[in-house]
Enzyme design. Sequence first.
Site, PDB file in Angstrom:
ATOM      1  N   LYS A  44     -21.482 -13.115 -16.459  1.00 17.18           N
ATOM      2  CA  LYS A  44     -21.335 -11.778 -17.523  1.00 17.18           C
ATOM      3  C   LYS A  44     -21.622 -12.478 -19.049  1.00 17.18           C
ATOM      4  O   LYS A  44     -21.806 -11.847 -19.940  1.00 17.18           O
ATOM      5  CB  LYS A  44     -20.342 -11.197 -17.120  1.00 17.18           C
ATOM      6  CG  LYS A  44     -19.924 -10.775 -15.940  1.00 17.18           C
ATOM      7  CD  LYS A  44     -18.542  -9.841 -15.716  1.00 17.18           C
ATOM      8  CE  LYS A  44     -17.867 -10.926 -14.981  1.00 17.18           C
ATOM      9  NZ  LYS A  44     -16.459 -10.460 -14.550  1.00 17.18           N
ATOM     10  N   GLY A  45     -21.634 -13.603 -19.072  1.00 16.23           N
ATOM     11  CA  GLY A  45     -21.217 -14.259 -20.635  1.00 16.23           C
ATOM     12  C   GLY A  45     -22.591 -14.074 -21.330  1.00 16.23           C
ATOM     13  O   GLY A  45     -22.419 -13.900 -22.598  1.00 16.23           O
ATOM     14  N   GLU A 100     -29.590 -18.035 -21.715  1.00 18.75           N
ATOM     15  CA  GLU A 100     -28.058 -18.448 -21.430  1.00 18.75           C
ATOM     16  C   GLU A 100     -27.077 -18.383 -22.479  1.00 18.75           C
ATOM     17  O   GLU A 100     -27.599 -18.444 -23.791  1.00 18.75           O
ATOM     18  CB  GLU A 100     -28.086 -19.738 -20.663  1.00 18.75           C
ATOM     19  CG  GLU A 100     -26.724 -20.308 -20.565  1.00 18.75           C
ATOM     20  CD  GLU A 100     -25.765 -19.906 -19.458  1.00 18.75           C
ATOM     21  OE1 GLU A 100     -25.768 -18.709 -19.505  1.00 18.75           O
ATOM     22  OE2 GLU A 100     -25.675 -20.277 -18.433  1.00 18.75           O
ATOM     23  N   ASP A 101     -25.952 -17.981 -22.643  1.00 17.87           N
ATOM     24  CA  ASP A 101     -24.845 -17.923 -23.527  1.00 17.87           C
ATOM     25  C   ASP A 101     -24.688 -19.497 -24.237  1.00 17.87           C
ATOM     26  O   ASP A 101     -24.597 -19.570 -25.177  1.00 17.87           O
ATOM     27  CB  ASP A 101     -23.905 -17.259 -23.414  1.00 17.87           C
ATOM     28  CG  ASP A 101     -22.927 -17.482 -22.122  1.00 17.87           C
ATOM     29  OD1 ASP A 101     -23.466 -18.275 -21.324  1.00 17.87           O
ATOM     30  OD2 ASP A 101     -21.933 -16.913 -22.015  1.00 17.87           O
ATOM     31  N   ASP A 104     -22.815 -26.129 -21.624  1.00 19.36           N
ATOM     32  CA  ASP A 104     -21.732 -27.067 -21.999  1.00 19.36           C
ATOM     33  C   ASP A 104     -21.937 -28.380 -21.034  1.00 19.36           C
ATOM     34  O   ASP A 104     -22.539 -28.981 -21.621  1.00 19.36           O
ATOM     35  CB  ASP A 104     -20.423 -26.086 -21.441  1.00 19.36           C
ATOM     36  CG  ASP A 104     -18.971 -26.688 -21.662  1.00 19.36           C
ATOM     37  OD1 ASP A 104     -19.000 -27.920 -22.121  1.00 19.36           O
ATOM     38  OD2 ASP A 104     -17.941 -26.019 -21.596  1.00 19.36           O
ATOM     39  N   LYS A 132     -23.407 -27.473 -26.451  1.00 20.47           N
ATOM     40  CA  LYS A 132     -22.308 -28.210 -26.645  1.00 20.47           C
ATOM     41  C   LYS A 132     -22.692 -29.399 -26.175  1.00 20.47           C
ATOM     42  O   LYS A 132     -22.329 -30.041 -24.763  1.00 20.47           O
ATOM     43  CB  LYS A 132     -21.027 -27.721 -25.874  1.00 20.47           C
ATOM     44  CG  LYS A 132     -19.818 -27.392 -26.852  1.00 20.47           C
ATOM     45  CD  LYS A 132     -18.666 -27.085 -25.766  1.00 20.47           C
ATOM     46  CE  LYS A 132     -17.775 -26.205 -26.235  1.00 20.47           C
ATOM     47  NZ  LYS A 132     -16.663 -25.715 -25.497  1.00 20.47           N
ATOM     48  N   PHE A 153     -12.769 -24.673 -27.638  1.00 23.47           N
ATOM     49  CA  PHE A 153     -12.887 -23.767 -26.581  1.00 23.47           C
ATOM     50  C   PHE A 153     -13.143 -22.364 -27.237  1.00 23.47           C
ATOM     51  O   PHE A 153     -12.386 -22.099 -28.189  1.00 23.47           O
ATOM     52  CB  PHE A 153     -11.464 -23.679 -26.002  1.00 23.47           C
ATOM     53  CG  PHE A 153     -11.838 -22.634 -24.584  1.00 23.47           C
ATOM     54  CD1 PHE A 153     -12.175 -23.524 -23.272  1.00 23.47           C
ATOM     55  CD2 PHE A 153     -11.462 -21.326 -24.703  1.00 23.47           C
ATOM     56  CE1 PHE A 153     -12.485 -22.622 -22.142  1.00 23.47           C
ATOM     57  CE2 PHE A 153     -11.686 -20.710 -23.535  1.00 23.47           C
ATOM     58  CZ  PHE A 153     -12.205 -21.071 -22.534  1.00 23.47           C
ATOM     59  N   ASP A 160     -16.010 -15.431 -22.395  1.00 20.24           N
ATOM     60  CA  ASP A 160     -14.359 -15.069 -22.094  1.00 20.24           C
ATOM     61  C   ASP A 160     -13.512 -16.292 -22.026  1.00 20.24           C
ATOM     62  O   ASP A 160     -13.758 -17.550 -21.872  1.00 20.24           O
ATOM     63  CB  ASP A 160     -14.507 -14.275 -20.869  1.00 20.24           C
ATOM     64  CG  ASP A 160     -14.578 -15.174 -19.652  1.00 20.24           C
ATOM     65  OD1 ASP A 160     -15.563 -16.182 -19.723  1.00 20.24           O
ATOM     66  OD2 ASP A 160     -13.877 -15.170 -18.801  1.00 20.24           O
TER      67      ASP A 160
HETATM   68  C1  PRP Z   1     -20.093 -19.905 -18.262  1.00 19.17           C
HETATM   69  C2  PRP Z   1     -21.174 -19.436 -19.561  1.00 19.17           C
HETATM   70  C3  PRP Z   1     -22.524 -20.587 -18.689  1.00 19.17           C
HETATM   71  C4  PRP Z   1     -21.389 -21.593 -18.101  1.00 19.17           C
HETATM   72  C5  PRP Z   1     -21.822 -22.748 -18.791  1.00 19.17           C
HETATM   73  O1  PRP Z   1     -19.984 -19.090 -17.021  1.00 19.17           O
HETATM   74  O2  PRP Z   1     -21.426 -18.137 -19.467  1.00 19.17           O
HETATM   75  O3  PRP Z   1     -23.059 -19.622 -17.847  1.00 19.17           O
HETATM   76  O4  PRP Z   1     -20.317 -21.273 -18.020  1.00 19.17           O
HETATM   77  O5  PRP Z   1     -21.034 -23.877 -18.413  1.00 19.17           O
HETATM   78  P1  PRP Z   1     -21.801 -25.301 -17.956  1.00 19.17           P
HETATM   79  O6  PRP Z   1     -22.805 -25.793 -18.715  1.00 19.17           O
HETATM   80  O7  PRP Z   1     -20.668 -26.312 -17.969  1.00 19.17           O
HETATM   81  O8  PRP Z   1     -22.196 -25.051 -16.366  1.00 19.17           O
HETATM   82  P2  PRP Z   1     -18.748 -18.766 -16.364  1.00 19.17           P
HETATM   83  O9  PRP Z   1     -19.214 -19.367 -15.165  1.00 19.17           O
HETATM   84  O10 PRP Z   1     -17.555 -19.034 -16.985  1.00 19.17           O
HETATM   85  O11 PRP Z   1     -19.125 -17.124 -16.190  1.00 19.17           O
HETATM   86  P3  PRP Z   1     -19.139 -15.835 -17.148  1.00 19.17           P
HETATM   87  O12 PRP Z   1     -20.548 -15.861 -17.626  1.00 19.17           O
HETATM   88  O13 PRP Z   1     -18.996 -14.753 -16.321  1.00 19.17           O
HETATM   89  O14 PRP Z   1     -18.155 -16.035 -18.035  1.00 19.17           O
END
Ligand code: PRP
Length: 181
Positions: A44-45, A100-101, A104, A132, A153, A160
């Site tokens: 959902k991010g 993508e948001d 990481d 990041k 963070f 979220d």
């Molecule tokens: C978060 C964020 C990215 C992902 C990035 O999603 O929205 O999609 O993590 O992380 P990474 O590069 O380390 O893989 P999350 O799984 O927390 O779900 P959300 O979008 O519902 O918050």
Amino acid sequence: MKDAIDKILLPEAEIRERVAELGADITAAYAGAEPPLFVCAVLKGSVVFFSDLVRCIELPLCFDFLSVSSYGDGAESSGQVRILKDIQCNIEGKHLLLIEDIVDTGITLNTVREMMLARRPASLKICALLDKPSRRQAAITADFIGFTIPDEFIVGYGLDYGEKYRNLKDICVLKKEVFGG
Ligand code: PRP
């Protein structure tokens, strides 16, 4: 909600300005090509960024949505990418842009990219609002990046912690005592 915030990293106005620039860059990059398919890559991010970005793009684009989760409710990635909802469009031969948001560790996006490439799109590009690079584990770089940020963070503007703070207008650093950092 504000009690949990240490500081504002990216204020609303700065985000709005950068999203408009990304929209202009994407419009220029795809001008003259077949209309691209814009996939809100990771619900959902990404949904807040996606909904603002698409309104800054002057192309006859199509939307689709993919839900993948790797984080659960915590602050650290489980390293396991779970497909929760697949896209509905057939992307073979289409120009695909994944929105993508945040990138990481890159594990989520790298997995999604591999999955989409197996479906043989004409092209695949990635737009990430936040990058990041200091946390990267998978070799992946977005084609369009909003902001490169330090290893803090962050929450807000869709991001979220434990499903909270997504509706903050600014991107904020969470207090360490909130997530146990
Ligand atoms: C978060 C964020 C990215 C992902 C990035 O999603 O929205 O999609 O993590 O992380 P990474 O590069 O380390 O893989 P999350 O799984 O927390 O779900 P959300 O979008 O519902 O918050």
